[in-house]
Scaffold this active site. Structure first.
Site, mmCIF file in Angstrom:
data_model
loop_
_atom_site.group_PDB
_atom_site.id
_atom_site.type_symbol
_atom_site.label_atom_id
_atom_site.label_comp_id
_atom_site.label_asym_id
_atom_site.label_seq_id
_atom_site.Cartn_x
_atom_site.Cartn_y
_atom_site.Cartn_z
ATOM 1 N N SER A 1 0.619 -1.439 -0.139
ATOM 2 C CA SER A 1 0.071 -0.010 0.077
ATOM 3 C C SER A 1 0.846 1.499 -0.004
ATOM 4 C CB SER A 1 -1.005 0.039 1.220
ATOM 5 O OG SER A 1 -1.892 -0.780 0.928
ATOM 6 N N LYS B 1 -0.200 3.840 -2.655
ATOM 7 C CA LYS B 1 -1.075 4.815 -2.762
ATOM 8 C C LYS B 1 -0.374 6.043 -2.821
ATOM 9 C CE LYS B 1 -4.445 2.104 -0.622
ATOM 10 N NZ LYS B 1 -4.011 0.876 -0.325
ATOM 11 N N SER C 1 -6.005 3.105 4.620
ATOM 12 C CA SER C 1 -5.434 2.406 3.395
ATOM 13 C C SER C 1 -6.542 1.760 2.551
ATOM 14 C CB SER C 1 -4.429 1.364 3.897
ATOM 15 O OG SER C 1 -3.388 0.974 2.758
#
Length: 403
Positions: A102, A105, A159
């Site tokens: 993640s 991102k 997230s």
């Protein structure tokens, strides 16, 4: 191997004297985790490995001569850099391909955060919720209407992979091909800032075949993100509220920032956590102290004995303990990348001359002597030269499939 010997050999890399063997990074003794095999990375490109300086072309440890030993971490690769000056303070395998999870991102944010009006409202589609079962989601509902700022908070605090899909679709025009367009834009953004080991397949960091990044690339991406006022505001937010929906009816709720650095580290600026079973733990965290702003990036870590944010905090402590101006390399700037790209379009004779200068700079003991003027020019452009050599073939190499 004791710490003094390790640091002595690592220090030689910072002066351009290649060690006979790479210096292993300090690691704690832990039981081997139960995890699936790591994906096979793309073939390394020699010029990619030297972006930011020759000393960074290592799978092992590179730290300044005479520096204290860095912390022993489970992270497979890591890097500490000064976001203000661009100096790389130290690293472990900075250009080694890793799976992002993640922290990817942040590349979505670097690509799209300035394109979307935070006050704009958007309606969530069924496709936005097409995420891996059991993966992190902030709790968007199909047909629900949310502000862009709420989606960014859902992305960075919780997230949310659902928020990643929604933001990517909207940034790509809002149509059914919007997400794919944004992923392409993410890869273009990575290339424009010099992030040569980065290739995105999903906007969220959920695993995808051929998806990779590196500790060095994450520092470049972090520098873009932390230059954004909106990003800094979002990642320092401790909690936010998801609004209730009337049609379909859904209650509102509060969600928390999962990045424990902001609660526990003085001067923390925030960052991003990440985990998938395949990628293991990844982390990006930044903090400011005594006028210096440092970022720590790490990939392929285990949660014990230290969690990802704790490993980031340990790296930040180590970096802040080094004197200002300490460096083993640098973060290239988008301006340098653009200049190198323009230089790659000049005549073949000039391109060949640039390549020759790079070879001479890398092998100062070679038979060809540079003039004083040429030597000064090479020194001034040292970090741009590896990019120059790469650019003529980078697009084909960056998209090379995993064998």
């Amino acid at each position: 191997m004791n710490g003094t010997a390790s640091l002595g050999r690592a220090a030689s890399l910072t002066t351009g004297s290649q060690s006979a063997a790479e210096v292993p990074c300090p690691k704690p003794r832990i039981a081997k985790p139960s995890a699936p095999p790591r994906p096979r990375p793309p073939a390394e490109v020699a010029e990619d490995m030297t972006v930011g300086g020759q000393a960074l072309a290592t799978h092992g440890l590179v730290v300044p001569a005479g520096s204290p030993a860095p912390p022993a971490l489970t992270a497979t690769t890591w890097l500490v850099a000064d976001l203000g000056t661009g100096e790389v303070l130290g690293a472990c395998g900075p250009h080694v391909h890793q799976t992002p999870a993640s922290v990817q991102k942040m590349l979505l944010a670097a690509t799209a955060i300035d394109q979307l009006d935070p006050a704009q409202k958007m309606r969530v589609t069924e496709g936005d919720l097409d995420i891996e079962p059991g993966s992190s989601a902030v709790g968007l509902v199909v047909g629900g209407t949310y502000s862009i700022s709420t989606l960014w908070l859902g992305l960075m605090l919780n997230s949310g992979n659902d928020a990643a899909n929604a933001l990517a679709r909207l940034a790509g025009g809002g149509g059914p091909d919007g997400l794919a367009k944004t992923v392409a834009a993410m890869n273009a953004k990575a290339a424009s800032i010099g992030a040569r080991q980065t290739h995105a397949v999903t906007p969220s960091g959920l695993d995808g075949e051929g998806q990779f990044t590196s500790a060095y690339d994450l520092a470049l991406i972090a520098r873009v993100c932390f230059a954004s006022d909106d990003f800094r505001k979002y990642v320092l937010t401790r909690s936010a509220r998801m609004p209730a929906q009337k049609n379909p009816k859904a209650g509102g709720f509060q969600f928390q920032n999962e990045n424990k650095l902001i609660y526990n580290y003085p001067g923390a600026l925030g960052g991003k956590t990440g985990f998938t079973t395949l990628a293991r733990h990844s982390y990006v965290g930044a903090a400011t102290r005594n006028g210096r702003t440092l970022v720590a990036t790490l990939l392929g870590a285990e949660a014990r004995p230290l969690r990802g944010w704790e490993q980031g905090a340990a790296l930040l402590d180590w970096g802040f303990a080094l004197p200002a101006g300490t460096s083993v390399g640098k973060l290239v700037t988008p301006e340098e990348v653009a200049a190198a790209e323009r230089a790659a379009l000049v005549t073949p004779e000039r391109t060949a001359a640039g390549a020759g200068a790079a070879v001479q700079a890398a092998h100062p003991g070679g038979p060809t002597a540079l003039t004083v003027v040429a030597a000064v020019a090479v020194a001034a452009a040292l970090t741009a030269i590896p990019l120059l050599l790469l650019l003529t073939q980078r697009r084909q190499r960056r998209l090379r499939k995993t064998e």
